[in-house]
Write an enzyme that holds these catalytic residues in place. Structure first.
Site, PDB file in Angstrom:
ATOM      1  N   SER A 150       0.852  -1.194   0.000  1.00 50.47           N
ATOM      2  CA  SER A 150       0.000   0.000   0.000  1.00 50.47           C
ATOM      3  C   SER A 150       0.881   1.234   0.000  1.00 50.47           C
ATOM      4  CB  SER A 150      -0.867   0.035   1.251  1.00 50.47           C
ATOM      5  OG  SER A 150      -1.541   1.274   1.360  1.00 50.47           O
ATOM      6  N   TYR A 165      -1.783  -0.873  10.654  1.00 46.36           N
ATOM      7  CA  TYR A 165      -2.009  -1.201   9.233  1.00 46.36           C
ATOM      8  C   TYR A 165      -0.868  -0.636   8.390  1.00 46.36           C
ATOM      9  CZ  TYR A 165      -3.868  -1.220   4.481  1.00 46.36           C
ATOM     10  OH  TYR A 165      -4.017  -1.411   3.122  1.00 46.36           O
ATOM     11  N   LYS A 169       2.226  -2.697   6.063  1.00 47.32           N
ATOM     12  CA  LYS A 169       2.509  -2.510   4.640  1.00 47.32           C
ATOM     13  C   LYS A 169       3.991  -2.152   4.415  1.00 47.32           C
ATOM     14  CE  LYS A 169      -1.476  -3.721   3.143  1.00 47.32           C
ATOM     15  NZ  LYS A 169      -1.593  -4.973   2.388  1.00 47.32           N
TER      16      LYS A 169
HETATM   17  P1  NAI Z   1     -11.176  -6.183  -0.009  1.00 43.85           P
HETATM   18  O1  NAI Z   1     -11.580  -6.108   1.413  1.00 43.85           O
HETATM   19  O2  NAI Z   1     -12.164  -5.935  -1.089  1.00 43.85           O
HETATM   20  O3  NAI Z   1     -10.460  -7.593  -0.290  1.00 43.85           O
HETATM   21  C1  NAI Z   1      -9.586  -8.183   0.630  1.00 43.85           C
HETATM   22  C2  NAI Z   1      -9.664  -9.680   0.459  1.00 43.85           C
HETATM   23  O4  NAI Z   1      -8.783 -10.328   1.380  1.00 43.85           O
HETATM   24  C3  NAI Z   1     -11.062 -10.236   0.740  1.00 43.85           C
HETATM   25  O5  NAI Z   1     -11.428 -11.108  -0.312  1.00 43.85           O
HETATM   26  C4  NAI Z   1     -10.893 -10.989   2.044  1.00 43.85           C
HETATM   27  O6  NAI Z   1     -11.771 -12.100   2.180  1.00 43.85           O
HETATM   28  C5  NAI Z   1      -9.450 -11.434   1.931  1.00 43.85           C
HETATM   29  N1  NAI Z   1      -8.930 -11.803   3.255  1.00 43.85           N
HETATM   30  C6  NAI Z   1      -8.980 -11.079   4.401  1.00 43.85           C
HETATM   31  N2  NAI Z   1      -8.462 -11.795   5.420  1.00 43.85           N
HETATM   32  C7  NAI Z   1      -8.077 -12.990   4.900  1.00 43.85           C
HETATM   33  C8  NAI Z   1      -7.488 -14.159   5.441  1.00 43.85           C
HETATM   34  N3  NAI Z   1      -7.178 -14.257   6.753  1.00 43.85           N
HETATM   35  N4  NAI Z   1      -7.228 -15.182   4.601  1.00 43.85           N
HETATM   36  C9  NAI Z   1      -7.526 -15.111   3.296  1.00 43.85           C
HETATM   37  N5  NAI Z   1      -8.097 -14.066   2.727  1.00 43.85           N
HETATM   38  C10 NAI Z   1      -8.376 -13.007   3.528  1.00 43.85           C
HETATM   39  O7  NAI Z   1      -9.963  -5.157  -0.118  1.00 43.85           O
HETATM   40  P2  NAI Z   1      -8.983  -4.748  -1.322  1.00 43.85           P
HETATM   41  O8  NAI Z   1      -8.974  -3.293  -1.323  1.00 43.85           O
HETATM   42  O9  NAI Z   1      -9.261  -5.495  -2.551  1.00 43.85           O
HETATM   43  O10 NAI Z   1      -7.613  -5.248  -0.678  1.00 43.85           O
HETATM   44  C11 NAI Z   1      -6.676  -6.068  -1.348  1.00 43.85           C
HETATM   45  C12 NAI Z   1      -5.292  -5.660  -0.901  1.00 43.85           C
HETATM   46  O11 NAI Z   1      -5.042  -4.331  -1.343  1.00 43.85           O
HETATM   47  C13 NAI Z   1      -5.091  -5.656   0.623  1.00 43.85           C
HETATM   48  O12 NAI Z   1      -3.830  -6.209   0.935  1.00 43.85           O
HETATM   49  C14 NAI Z   1      -5.128  -4.177   0.958  1.00 43.85           C
HETATM   50  O13 NAI Z   1      -4.409  -3.884   2.140  1.00 43.85           O
HETATM   51  C15 NAI Z   1      -4.502  -3.571  -0.273  1.00 43.85           C
HETATM   52  N6  NAI Z   1      -4.788  -2.158  -0.489  1.00 43.85           N
HETATM   53  C16 NAI Z   1      -6.061  -1.706  -0.754  1.00 43.85           C
HETATM   54  C17 NAI Z   1      -6.286  -0.358  -0.955  1.00 43.85           C
HETATM   55  C18 NAI Z   1      -7.647   0.211  -1.272  1.00 43.85           C
HETATM   56  O14 NAI Z   1      -7.807   1.430  -1.314  1.00 43.85           O
HETATM   57  N7  NAI Z   1      -8.649  -0.583  -1.539  1.00 43.85           N
HETATM   58  C19 NAI Z   1      -5.204   0.608  -0.847  1.00 43.85           C
HETATM   59  C20 NAI Z   1      -3.924   0.029  -0.613  1.00 43.85           C
HETATM   60  C21 NAI Z   1      -3.745  -1.310  -0.433  1.00 43.85           C
END
Ligand code: NAI
Length: 254
Positions: A150, A165, A169
């Site tokens: 991130s 958090y 990252k």
């Molecule tokens: P999201 O919440 O839509 O997706 C996250 C996914 O990770 C979900 O499918 C969830 O079920 C899965 N997950 C959570 N805990 C888990 C576990 N213990 N085991 C397996 N799967 C698990 O969020 P998003 O935004 O798609 O996030 C994806 C990545 O992007 C994350 O690492 C997040 O930190 C990163 N990110 C997101 C940003 C944003 O603005 N959306 C910004 C910067 C980074």
């Protein structure tokens, strides 16, 4: 590596694992890889319906896809499911360690339990996936790891206090760079650092529209806008890149 640049982006014959593939960025990345011809193993922890739909769509388009329920914070589940992927697809070319969770809380208010949960998913989850995928890469003599970090690993993100958090990252970004060195003889490792995207995690704070306006492009990113970058890093088009951390944030961190 093909000399034609468009051919360099093809993933035909490649096998990719994407964690957090039921939602947001992970789902978009899985779609991108399937569209480029890869067989995709979708790792999910919840939202089974979304994963099943993706598998159906991919199969209708002649792409072999399979879903695996894995809690990435549990090392034995990660290890077992790496073996299941190998049993299903025979190899792993690309592994995207993307699953994560974002808890926005000041440290002074955070319980030990919540702290441990945040660390276990964002730090342990990436370390376990990298370790067991890396063992496969070493045996195969090839591999490509992409870590979703991130922009919060670079800056103290302003809209909300979320020191743990942000620090998870910073950990995974630096960890990825170290692995690029450790695995130099058999695999590439790169990091993607997104800014604000319109996923479940990115939805939120009341003053958020003001925050988006602080980026050069003045808006939140749409989740489809990550597809090209992940495809680039996963494909031969980025064959000379390893240990890179690519920020995709509409010009927020400038
Ligand atoms: P999201 O919440 O839509 O997706 C996250 C996914 O990770 C979900 O499918 C969830 O079920 C899965 N997950 C959570 N805990 C888990 C576990 N213990 N085991 C397996 N799967 C698990 O969020 P998003 O935004 O798609 O996030 C994806 C990545 O992007 C994350 O690492 C997040 O930190 C990163 N990110 C997101 C940003 C944003 O603005 N959306 C910004 C910067 C980074």
């Amino acid at each position: 590596t093909p000399t034609n640049v468009l051919q360099q982006f093809q993933l035909q014959g490649k096998v990719a694992v994407v964690t957090g593939a039921a939602d947001g960025i992970g789902l978009s990345v899985a779609e991108a890889f399937a569209e480029a011809g890869a067989h995709v193993a979708l790792w999910y922890n919840s939202n089974e319906a979304a994963v099943e739909q993706s598998v159906r769509i991919a199969e209708e388009n002649g792409i072999k896809t399979a879903a695996f329920k894995v809690d990435v914070s549990d090392s034995s589940q990660v290890q077992k499911n790496i073996i299941k992927v190998l049993d299903t697809f025979g190899k792993i070319d690309i592994f995207v360690a993307n699953a994560g969770m974002g808890i926005s809380e000041p440290i002074l208010e955070q319980s030990l339990e919540v702290y441990r949960k945040q660390m276990s998913v964002n730090v342990d989850g990436v370390v376990f996936c990298a370790k067991f995928a890396g063992q496969v890469f070493q045996k195969q003599g090839f591999g490509n790891l992409i870590i979703t970090s991130s922009m919060s690993g670079h800056i103290v993100n302003v809209p909300v206090d979320q020191p743990v958090y942000n620090a998870t990252k910073a950990f995974v970004t630096h960890f990825g760079k170290c692995l690029a060195r450790e695995w130099r003889e058999f695999a590439r490792v790169n990091i993607v650092s997104p800014g604000f995207f319109d996923t479940k995690m990115g939805a939120g704070d009341s003053n958020i529209n003001e925050v988006y306006r602080m980026s050069a492009l003045g808006r939140q990113g749409h989740v489809k806008e990550v597809k090209g970058l992940y495809l680039f890093l996963a494909s031969d088009a980025s064959s000379y890149m390893t240990g890179s951390d690519v920020i995709i944030d509409g010009g927020y961190v400038l």
